[in-house]
Design a protein around this motif. Structure first.
Motif, short mmCIF file in Angstrom:
data_model
loop_
_atom_site.label_atom_id
_atom_site.label_comp_id
_atom_site.label_asym_id
_atom_site.label_seq_id
_atom_site.Cartn_x
_atom_site.Cartn_y
_atom_site.Cartn_z
N VAL A 292 40.18 58.32 35.64
CA VAL A 292 40.07 57.48 34.31
C VAL A 292 41.72 57.55 34.23
CG1 VAL A 292 40.45 57.70 31.87
CG2 VAL A 292 38.02 58.01 33.68
N ARG A 293 42.79 59.48 34.66
CA ARG A 293 43.69 58.69 34.87
C ARG A 293 44.90 57.94 35.67
NH1 ARG A 293 44.65 64.20 36.12
NH2 ARG A 293 43.97 64.53 33.81
N ALA A 294 44.49 58.13 37.14
CA ALA A 294 44.82 57.04 38.04
C ALA A 294 44.70 56.01 37.84
CB ALA A 294 43.72 57.32 39.16
N SER B 211 52.44 61.75 37.98
CA SER B 211 51.28 62.43 37.02
C SER B 211 49.61 62.29 36.76
CB SER B 211 51.40 62.08 35.72
OG SER B 211 51.15 62.68 34.97
N ALA B 212 49.84 60.90 37.68
CA ALA B 212 48.08 60.77 37.39
C ALA B 212 47.85 60.91 39.69
CB ALA B 212 48.63 59.06 37.73
N THR C 108 37.18 62.59 35.15
CA THR C 108 39.08 62.48 34.44
C THR C 108 39.93 61.86 35.86
OG1 THR C 108 37.89 64.92 33.28
CG2 THR C 108 40.49 64.53 33.32
N ASP C 109 39.73 62.43 36.49
CA ASP C 109 41.39 62.03 37.90
C ASP C 109 40.95 60.75 37.78
OD1 ASP C 109 41.87 64.97 38.23
OD2 ASP C 109 40.85 65.20 40.05
N GLY D 120 43.86 54.51 34.64
CA GLY D 120 45.45 53.99 33.76
C GLY D 120 46.77 53.37 34.32
N ALA D 121 46.98 54.96 35.02
CA ALA D 121 47.77 54.38 35.72
C ALA D 121 48.74 53.14 36.76
CB ALA D 121 48.91 55.83 36.39
N GLU E 41 54.51 57.89 34.90
CA GLU E 41 53.40 58.27 35.48
C GLU E 41 52.46 57.96 36.12
OE1 GLU E 41 51.74 57.67 32.27
OE2 GLU E 41 53.42 58.51 31.42
#
Length: 107
Positions: A7-9, A58-59, A4-5, A11-12, A55
């Motif tokens: 994917v978030r990173a 948040s990532a 999850t981390d 994506g950012a 963003e």
């Protein structure tokens, strides 16, 4: 770092402006940059920069610290290294990577 981390990173970082901001912070090192300096240097309007910094923060790729009247943003090297480690550890589905392991990054 979990999936999850990661994917978030990723994506950012998957936006050209955010990638430019992140690279500027990495290059600048632990001194960090204020939004005003980044806005001027990267020629990004303050409101746009603020959105992209939010963003990245948040990532977990960027940290924010108040210094007197200013906010200072820094690249979160531990998180960046965690992302790189995750990608390296999980590449090639456990098989030896096609990249020569004796070569080193000349960054």
């Amino acid at each position: 770092m979990n999936e999850t981390d990661v994917v978030r990173a990723l994506g950012a970082l998957a936006h050209p402006l955010r990638l430019r901001v992140f690279r500027a912070l990495v290059v600048n090192g632990q001194a960090g940059l204020t939004p005003g300096v980044m806005s001027e240097a990267l020629e990004i309007p303050n409101t746009t920069l603020s959105f992209h910094l939010k963003e990245l923060t948040s990532a977990g790729l960027v940290t924010q610290e108040r210094s007197s009247r200013h906010l200072v943003y820094r690249a979160a090297y531990e998180q960046m290294n965690g992302l790189l480690g995750y990608l390296t550890d999980n590449c090639c589905q456990g098989a030896e990577c096609a990249v020569d392991s004796t070569s080193s990054c000349q960054c």
